[in-house]
Write a protein that holds these residues in place. Structure first.
Motif, PDB file in Angstrom:
ATOM      1  N   ALA A  78       0.820  -1.215   0.000  1.00 19.24           N
ATOM      2  CA  ALA A  78       0.000   0.000   0.000  1.00 19.24           C
ATOM      3  C   ALA A  78       0.855   1.268   0.000  1.00 19.24           C
ATOM      4  O   ALA A  78       0.319   2.386  -0.008  1.00 19.24           O
ATOM      5  N   GLY A  79       2.184   1.113   0.020  1.00 18.57           N
ATOM      6  CA  GLY A  79       3.084   2.260   0.012  1.00 18.57           C
ATOM      7  C   GLY A  79       3.133   3.016   1.323  1.00 18.57           C
ATOM      8  O   GLY A  79       3.459   4.210   1.354  1.00 18.57           O
ATOM      9  N   LYS A  80       2.828   2.315   2.442  1.00 16.99           N
ATOM     10  CA  LYS A  80       2.749   2.994   3.741  1.00 16.99           C
ATOM     11  C   LYS A  80       3.822   2.537   4.729  1.00 16.99           C
ATOM     12  O   LYS A  80       3.842   3.003   5.870  1.00 16.99           O
ATOM     13  N   LEU A  81       4.692   1.644   4.295  1.00 17.29           N
ATOM     14  CA  LEU A  81       5.707   1.117   5.208  1.00 17.29           C
ATOM     15  C   LEU A  81       6.639   2.223   5.704  1.00 17.29           C
ATOM     16  O   LEU A  81       6.950   2.306   6.903  1.00 17.29           O
ATOM     17  N   GLU A  82       7.095   3.093   4.807  1.00 13.36           N
ATOM     18  CA  GLU A  82       8.058   4.124   5.174  1.00 13.36           C
ATOM     19  C   GLU A  82       7.457   5.174   6.108  1.00 13.36           C
ATOM     20  O   GLU A  82       8.198   5.891   6.788  1.00 13.36           O
ATOM     21  N   ARG A  83       6.143   5.265   6.158  1.00 14.89           N
ATOM     22  CA  ARG A  83       5.485   6.238   7.046  1.00 14.89           C
ATOM     23  C   ARG A  83       5.138   5.628   8.403  1.00 14.89           C
ATOM     24  O   ARG A  83       4.737   6.347   9.324  1.00 14.89           O
ATOM     25  N   THR A  84       5.297   4.319   8.522  1.00 17.02           N
ATOM     26  CA  THR A  84       4.899   3.645   9.754  1.00 17.02           C
ATOM     27  C   THR A  84       5.883   3.928  10.884  1.00 17.02           C
ATOM     28  O   THR A  84       7.092   3.760  10.733  1.00 17.02           O
ATOM     29  N   ALA A  85       5.334   4.346  12.028  1.00 14.33           N
ATOM     30  CA  ALA A  85       6.150   4.612  13.209  1.00 14.33           C
ATOM     31  C   ALA A  85       5.859   3.636  14.335  1.00 14.33           C
ATOM     32  O   ALA A  85       6.668   3.472  15.257  1.00 14.33           O
ATOM     33  N   ARG A  86       4.704   2.997  14.273  1.00 16.73           N
ATOM     34  CA  ARG A  86       4.335   2.063  15.336  1.00 16.73           C
ATOM     35  C   ARG A  86       3.366   1.025  14.788  1.00 16.73           C
ATOM     36  O   ARG A  86       2.534   1.341  13.933  1.00 16.73           O
ATOM     37  N   VAL A  87       3.484  -0.205  15.272  1.00 16.87           N
ATOM     38  CA  VAL A  87       2.527  -1.267  14.963  1.00 16.87           C
ATOM     39  C   VAL A  87       2.018  -1.842  16.283  1.00 16.87           C
ATOM     40  O   VAL A  87       2.803  -2.214  17.153  1.00 16.87           O
ATOM     41  N   ALA A  88       0.699  -1.876  16.426  1.00 11.81           N
ATOM     42  CA  ALA A  88       0.065  -2.442  17.621  1.00 11.81           C
ATOM     43  C   ALA A  88      -0.674  -3.712  17.231  1.00 11.81           C
ATOM     44  O   ALA A  88      -1.319  -3.769  16.181  1.00 11.81           O
ATOM     45  N   VAL A  89      -0.581  -4.723  18.090  1.00 16.67           N
ATOM     46  CA  VAL A  89      -1.209  -6.018  17.816  1.00 16.67           C
ATOM     47  C   VAL A  89      -2.119  -6.390  18.978  1.00 16.67           C
ATOM     48  O   VAL A  89      -1.718  -6.324  20.139  1.00 16.67           O
ATOM     49  N   GLU A  90      -3.340  -6.771  18.648  1.00 14.93           N
ATOM     50  CA  GLU A  90      -4.280  -7.272  19.645  1.00 14.93           C
ATOM     51  C   GLU A  90      -4.487  -8.760  19.396  1.00 14.93           C
ATOM     52  O   GLU A  90      -5.029  -9.164  18.373  1.00 14.93           O
ATOM     53  N   LEU A  91      -4.028  -9.592  20.326  1.00 14.15           N
ATOM     54  CA  LEU A  91      -4.231 -11.036  20.253  1.00 14.15           C
ATOM     55  C   LEU A  91      -5.527 -11.368  20.981  1.00 14.15           C
ATOM     56  O   LEU A  91      -5.697 -11.006  22.146  1.00 14.15           O
ATOM     57  N   GLN A  92      -6.431 -12.061  20.286  1.00 14.53           N
ATOM     58  CA  GLN A  92      -7.763 -12.293  20.827  1.00 14.53           C
ATOM     59  C   GLN A  92      -8.013 -13.768  21.123  1.00 14.53           C
ATOM     60  O   GLN A  92      -7.377 -14.659  20.548  1.00 14.53           O
ATOM     61  N   GLY A  93      -8.966 -14.014  22.014  1.00 15.32           N
ATOM     62  CA  GLY A  93      -9.405 -15.378  22.289  1.00 15.32           C
ATOM     63  C   GLY A  93      -8.293 -16.304  22.715  1.00 15.32           C
ATOM     64  O   GLY A  93      -7.475 -15.991  23.580  1.00 15.32           O
ATOM     65  N   SER A  94      -8.247 -17.466  22.078  1.00 17.58           N
ATOM     66  CA  SER A  94      -7.273 -18.495  22.436  1.00 17.58           C
ATOM     67  C   SER A  94      -5.839 -18.031  22.239  1.00 17.58           C
ATOM     68  O   SER A  94      -4.936 -18.454  22.964  1.00 17.58           O
ATOM     69  N   LEU A  95      -5.603 -17.163  21.253  1.00 20.68           N
ATOM     70  CA  LEU A  95      -4.242 -16.666  21.029  1.00 20.68           C
ATOM     71  C   LEU A  95      -3.732 -15.898  22.235  1.00 20.68           C
ATOM     72  O   LEU A  95      -2.521 -15.885  22.509  1.00 20.68           O
ATOM     73  N   ALA A  96      -4.629 -15.244  22.944  1.00 23.93           N
ATOM     74  CA  ALA A  96      -4.233 -14.498  24.140  1.00 23.93           C
ATOM     75  C   ALA A  96      -4.189 -15.394  25.369  1.00 23.93           C
ATOM     76  O   ALA A  96      -3.261 -15.314  26.176  1.00 23.93           O
ATOM     77  N   LEU A  97      -5.179 -16.273  25.506  1.00 26.81           N
ATOM     78  CA  LEU A  97      -5.299 -17.088  26.713  1.00 26.81           C
ATOM     79  C   LEU A  97      -4.142 -18.070  26.882  1.00 26.81           C
ATOM     80  O   LEU A  97      -3.759 -18.405  28.000  1.00 26.81           O
ATOM     81  N   THR A  98      -3.597 -18.560  25.766  1.00 33.09           N
ATOM     82  CA  THR A  98      -2.448 -19.468  25.842  1.00 33.09           C
ATOM     83  C   THR A  98      -1.243 -18.903  25.091  1.00 33.09           C
ATOM     84  O   THR A  98      -0.318 -19.631  24.750  1.00 33.09           O
ATOM     85  N   GLY A  99      -1.275 -17.596  24.859  1.00 29.72           N
ATOM     86  CA  GLY A  99      -0.253 -16.983  24.031  1.00 29.72           C
ATOM     87  C   GLY A  99       1.150 -17.047  24.591  1.00 29.72           C
ATOM     88  O   GLY A  99       2.120 -17.234  23.849  1.00 29.72           O
ATOM     89  N   VAL A 100       1.282 -16.900  25.897  1.00 25.08           N
ATOM     90  CA  VAL A 100       2.612 -16.911  26.501  1.00 25.08           C
ATOM     91  C   VAL A 100       3.238 -18.294  26.380  1.00 25.08           C
ATOM     92  O   VAL A 100       4.370 -18.455  25.921  1.00 25.08           O
ATOM     93  N   GLY A 101       2.504 -19.330  26.784  1.00 29.54           N
ATOM     94  CA  GLY A 101       3.029 -20.686  26.727  1.00 29.54           C
ATOM     95  C   GLY A 101       3.236 -21.205  25.326  1.00 29.54           C
ATOM     96  O   GLY A 101       4.093 -22.071  25.097  1.00 29.54           O
ATOM     97  N   HIS A 102       2.471 -20.699  24.361  1.00 26.15           N
ATOM     98  CA  HIS A 102       2.565 -21.161  22.978  1.00 26.15           C
ATOM     99  C   HIS A 102       3.522 -20.323  22.131  1.00 26.15           C
ATOM    100  O   HIS A 102       3.650 -20.550  20.932  1.00 26.15           O
ATOM    101  N   GLY A 103       4.163 -19.339  22.743  1.00 26.50           N
ATOM    102  CA  GLY A 103       5.121 -18.531  21.991  1.00 26.50           C
ATOM    103  C   GLY A 103       4.495 -17.581  20.999  1.00 26.50           C
ATOM    104  O   GLY A 103       5.155 -17.133  20.054  1.00 26.50           O
ATOM    105  N   THR A 104       3.226 -17.238  21.212  1.00 27.18           N
ATOM    106  CA  THR A 104       2.511 -16.400  20.244  1.00 27.18           C
ATOM    107  C   THR A 104       3.086 -14.992  20.165  1.00 27.18           C
ATOM    108  O   THR A 104       3.209 -14.422  19.071  1.00 27.18           O
TER     109      THR A 104
END
Length: 461
Positions: free
Chosen positions: A36-62
């Motif tokens: 989309a031609g927006k990589l060079e303008r990016t200063a921050r990326v935020a990620v929201e892990l939902q459901g099972s990805l969050a509940l077992t995310g630490v142990g699963h290396g997510t």
């Protein structure tokens, strides 16, 4: 149709849906940002892990997998040691090489949110990624889902193709099948074995020599995983203090030449399956078969039965096994799910057992209907299997469960060879649908959330 090379993917542990999938999703998002031609303008990326990805995310290396994906690591080409070094540098410097190109500020605590309270309707493994510029304005925001076995899909894709419509989606092939009944009918009409029919379908994706090369690469990766697992000792990471057991069992078996006799079958299968899943738990390189959590069953059965003095027929038998097992895996992926977060462990270890049973039956000269029967038996006796990893780690009961699944697969193949058509009361299609319905009815507590079953009772006790 999907390809069997989509079912078998080389990646890193400990989870295909919680490690491989999120890494692929994060990398896909960055590529979309760049397109989309927006990589060079990016200063921050935020990620929201939902459901099972969050509940077992630490142990699963997510969390770590997501960070690595943002840094342009790909699961099938990632060296675990290199990934660990890169991750250490990112966390120490609080800076991320986005897409391997643009360096941006990164704070794990700030930029990755474990939103376990959000259970998406489309799939329990949801991820929302947002890219922002220096002023905090949103450049790109997308939601993806890790649907099991390393497969991923965008929100738009899942909304556009509900599960019932996925069966006939994909590349046109000469022998299209959306059910086991249609697969068997095609075998009957053409006179082809299941492996031969699948190979003909694979020709629609790529030249045959490339298909063979891909299958051989998968078989070799399985072999290498077993070999490494038989030599690595010590305590698995994560805090449960689980000791690796495969090397000691290997030493005992190797010291006794007569232990290769059939009465020692259980020990050999246990050894090989645990070697793979101990490697998976340690974050090593494994093959989704069809998932990381169930990665040890098929390699264990192949290692024990696809061994001859001549390397050529050994290679051919592995191809037959994987093509046949892959056909069965395609049915589960297209008609139900191979995600523990959707189906419980019946969708992982149960499916792997079913696939291995069918593959082994093919090696033993079974007819297509007997192969389907073997696969049906393998699943029938795993129905209702819950996914309740203790501590959110793919260790207890997962490692032993693969050993048990390998033994079950061999017995299922034997039982199928002694069946007649009249004894097959339950078809493979019926057992797949039953698994799907069981998974939908199963409480979320028992589907890779660490909120019920062993995951709760062991810790409480």
């Amino acid at each position: 149709m999907l390809s069997v090379l989509d079912i078998f993917r080389i990646g890193i542990g400990p989870s295909s849906s919680h490690t491989v999938g999120p890494m692929r999703i994060a990398r896909t998002f960055v590529r979309a940002l760049e397109k989309a031609g927006k990589l060079e303008r990016t200063a921050r990326v935020a990620v929201e892990l939902q459901g099972s990805l969050a509940l077992t995310g630490v142990g699963h290396g997510t969390i770590d997998a997501t960070i690595l994906g943002l840094a342009n690591f790909a699961p099938d080409r990632t060296c675990p040691d290199e990934a660990a070094s890169a991750l250490e540098a990112i966390l120490a410097e609080n800076a991320l090489p986005l897409g391997g190109k643009r360096r941006i500020a990164f704070d794990k605590a700030r930029d990755i949110d474990l939103a376990g309270h959000i259970i998406p309707d489309l799939h329990p493994n949801g991820m929302t990624l947002t890219a922002m510029d220096a002023e905090g304005d949103v450049l790109l925001k997308r939601t993806y889902y890790s649907t099991g076995g390393g497969f991923v899909a965008s929100e738009a894709q899942l909304k556009r193709k509900p599960k019932g419509d996925r069966i006939n989606a994909g590349t046109p092939v000469p022998h299209d099948f959306g059910s086991a009944a249609k697969l068997l009918a095609s075998c009957e009409t053409t006179g082809l074995s299941i492996a031969e029919l699948i190979l003909a379908n694979e020709d629609a994706f790529r030249p045959r020599e490339k298909t063979f090369a891909g299958i051989d690469r998968i078989a070799e990766a399985m072999h290498q995983c077993i070999e490494r697992g038989l030599t690595q000792r010590g305590v698995l990471p994560g805090g449960l203090k689980v000791q690796r057991r495969a090397p000691d069992l290997w030493d005992k078996l190797s010291a006794n030449p007569q232990s290769n006799e059939r009465e020692q079958l259980f020990d050999w299968l246990n050894c090989y399956a645990m070697a793979v899943n101990e490697e998976n738990a340690a974050g090593g390189r494994v093959v989704t078969a069809p998932t990381n959590g169930a990665a040890g069953i098929i390699p264990a059965v192949i290692r024990f039965y696809c061994v001859t003095a001549d390397e050529r027929p050994c290679r051919d038998s592995k191809r037959t096994f994987l093509l046949t097992a892959g056909a069965i895996g395609l049915l589960y992926k297209q008609r139900a799910s191979i995600s523990g977060a959707e189906m419980g462990c019946q969708g992982e270890v149960g499916v792997a057992c079913s696939m291995a049973a069918g593959g082994l039956a093919a090696l033993w000269g079974a007819s297509p209907s007997q192969i389907a029967s073997a696969a049906e038996i393998g699943m029938e006796h795993n129905l209702g299997l819950t996914c309740d990893p203790v501590g959110g780690l793919v260790q207890v009961p997962c490692i032993e469960r693969n050993a048990i699944g390998a033994v079950k697969a061999v017995n299922a193949a034997r039982l199928a060879l002694h069946r007649t058509g009249a004894e097959g009361f339950v078809s493979l299609d019926q057992v797949i649908e039953t698994m799907r319905q069981t998974g939908l009815d199963m409480s979320t507590k028992y589907k890779e959330t660490s909120q019920g079953g062993l995951a709760v009772n062991v810790i409480e006790c």
